[in-house]
Design an enzyme around this catalytic site. Structure first.
Site, PDB file in Angstrom:
ATOM      1  N   LYS A   1      -6.898   4.994  -0.481  1.00  0.00           N
ATOM      2  CA  LYS A   1      -6.394   3.626  -0.669  1.00  0.00           C
ATOM      3  C   LYS A   1      -6.472   3.207  -2.130  1.00  0.00           C
ATOM      4  O   LYS A   1      -5.504   2.665  -2.680  1.00  0.00           O
ATOM      5  CB  LYS A   1      -7.186   2.662   0.207  1.00  0.00           C
ATOM      6  CG  LYS A   1      -6.864   1.177   0.000  1.00  0.00           C
ATOM      7  CD  LYS A   1      -5.442   0.823   0.406  1.00  0.00           C
ATOM      8  CE  LYS A   1      -5.097  -0.622   0.080  1.00  0.00           C
ATOM      9  NZ  LYS A   1      -5.737  -1.583   0.989  1.00  0.00           N
TER      10      LYS A   1
ATOM     11  N   THR B   1     -10.816  -2.796   2.785  1.00  0.00           N
ATOM     12  CA  THR B   1     -10.764  -1.962   1.585  1.00  0.00           C
ATOM     13  C   THR B   1     -12.042  -2.212   0.803  1.00  0.00           C
ATOM     14  O   THR B   1     -12.257  -3.311   0.280  1.00  0.00           O
ATOM     15  CB  THR B   1      -9.545  -2.306   0.722  1.00  0.00           C
ATOM     16  OG1 THR B   1      -8.352  -2.024   1.458  1.00  0.00           O
ATOM     17  CG2 THR B   1      -9.536  -1.469  -0.554  1.00  0.00           C
TER      18      THR B   1
ATOM     19  N   LYS C   1      -8.903  -6.842  -6.872  1.00  0.00           N
ATOM     20  CA  LYS C   1     -10.076  -6.243  -6.212  1.00  0.00           C
ATOM     21  C   LYS C   1      -9.913  -4.732  -6.063  1.00  0.00           C
ATOM     22  O   LYS C   1     -10.812  -3.956  -6.402  1.00  0.00           O
ATOM     23  CB  LYS C   1     -10.267  -6.882  -4.842  1.00  0.00           C
ATOM     24  CG  LYS C   1     -11.287  -6.187  -3.958  1.00  0.00           C
ATOM     25  CD  LYS C   1     -11.137  -6.613  -2.514  1.00  0.00           C
ATOM     26  CE  LYS C   1     -11.663  -5.554  -1.583  1.00  0.00           C
ATOM     27  NZ  LYS C   1     -11.420  -5.855  -0.173  1.00  0.00           N
TER      28      LYS C   1
END
Length: 308
Positions: free
Chosen positions: A171, A96, A246
């Protein structure tokens, strides 16, 4: 058909994903800088490669699962994976990372004569182990079609979201929903405690009413109602709070760059950044309920018998 796969990044997510490929009959050449991760993967049938480039040189497909965009771009750089791989190798990045970094990785792979897909995942360690991940993919249709047989082994669903970087976009949007939802669910449980309502009562109502969501019914932030949730294991991850921080940071960067009004998303990023830097550093992201409880004056945690 047996495919030779190079798998780079064999940590909490990559290790189980590689093991599932082995169980499905694929040959997997693995590399990780952390010896304990590599050894665990070898114990599950992954073949040890001396380097990431060595693994890529013998592979039909290269899968990466790395912490950040800089790691992906570094490995894709000169004399790295792209140079070592045979022409036309399929590169699938399941990390990611920032959308711009993902598009740069795609461009580098294409310039080197390879096919490329960004395919970040949802489902956490439990999903990686069970082979029930959801993949959000970006890239050419042909690359997605070539990757599907591998993705179907590691996950339950793969969605082609669009061109290069579209998987990463999906995502971060998905995880912004998840982060905001977990905070809302956690706040509701702390409010319920202050009002004398039991966790089970709130769960029984909300899980069958309009408050129903994944953060409540699968990853419930309080012990009891959902036995498989990390709350019943002292918040051992699942999906670690620093990883949520994150992902929300990536979403926040995209929000600011795009001039999008996303007040809750930005606030969630702030709350998780603070939590991950402190008590949540080694906890599941659902552990944020503890931070909310501790910051709530006059509330009592019935499991601890203390007042915040």
């Amino acid at each position: 058909m047996t495919t030779t796969v190079a798998f780079v990044g064999l940590g909490h997510m990559g290790g189980p994903m590689a093991a599932n490929l082995v169980r499905a009959g694929h040959r997997v050449l693995g590399h990780d800088l952390v010896e304990s991760c590599l050894s665990a993967a070898v114990a599950n049938g992954v073949e040890r490669a001396g380097s990431a480039a060595e693994a890529a040189s013998a592979a039909d497909a290269v899968i990466t699962m790395l912490p950040a965009g800089r790691h992906v771009l570094s490995l894709y750089g000169p004399e790295g994976l792209l140079a070592a791989a045979r022409p036309g190798t399929l590169f699938v990045d399941c990390s990611t990372i920032d959308v711009a970094d993902s598009r740069a990785a795609h461009a580098a792979a294409e310039a080197a004569g390879h096919r490329s897909l960004d395919a970040p995942v949802s489902g956490g360690v439990v999903g990686a182990e069970a082979g029930t991940l959801t993949f959000m993919a970006g890239g050419e249709e042909a690359a997605f079609a070539a990757a599907e047989p591998l993705l179907s082994v590691m996950g339950r669903k793969a969605v082609h979201c669009g061109a290069a970087g579209a998987g990463q976009a999906a995502k971060i949007c998905n995880n912004m929903i998840l982060g905001v939802s977990m905070i809302a669910v956690s706040e509701a449980f702390v409010l319920a405690e202050s009002l004398g309502l039991s966790d089970q009562a709130l769960y029984d109502v909300a899980s069958a009413a309009s408050g129903q969501c994944w953060a409540l019914t699968v990853n419930c932030p309080v012990p009891g109602p959902v036995p498989a949730s990390p709350a019943n294991r002292d918040y051992r991850p699942g999906f670690a709070a620093p990883l949520m921080a994150k992902d929300l940071g990536l979403a926040a960067n995209a929000v600011r760059a795009g001039g999008v009004e996303a007040e809750l998303g930005l606030r969630a990023a702030e709350l998780y950044a603070r939590f991950a830097e402190g008590a949540g550093a080694d906890q599941d992201f659902s552990g944020i309920v503890r931070a909310i409880r501790a910051a709530s004056a006059g509330t009592t945690d019935p499991r601890k018998g203390v007042t915040a």
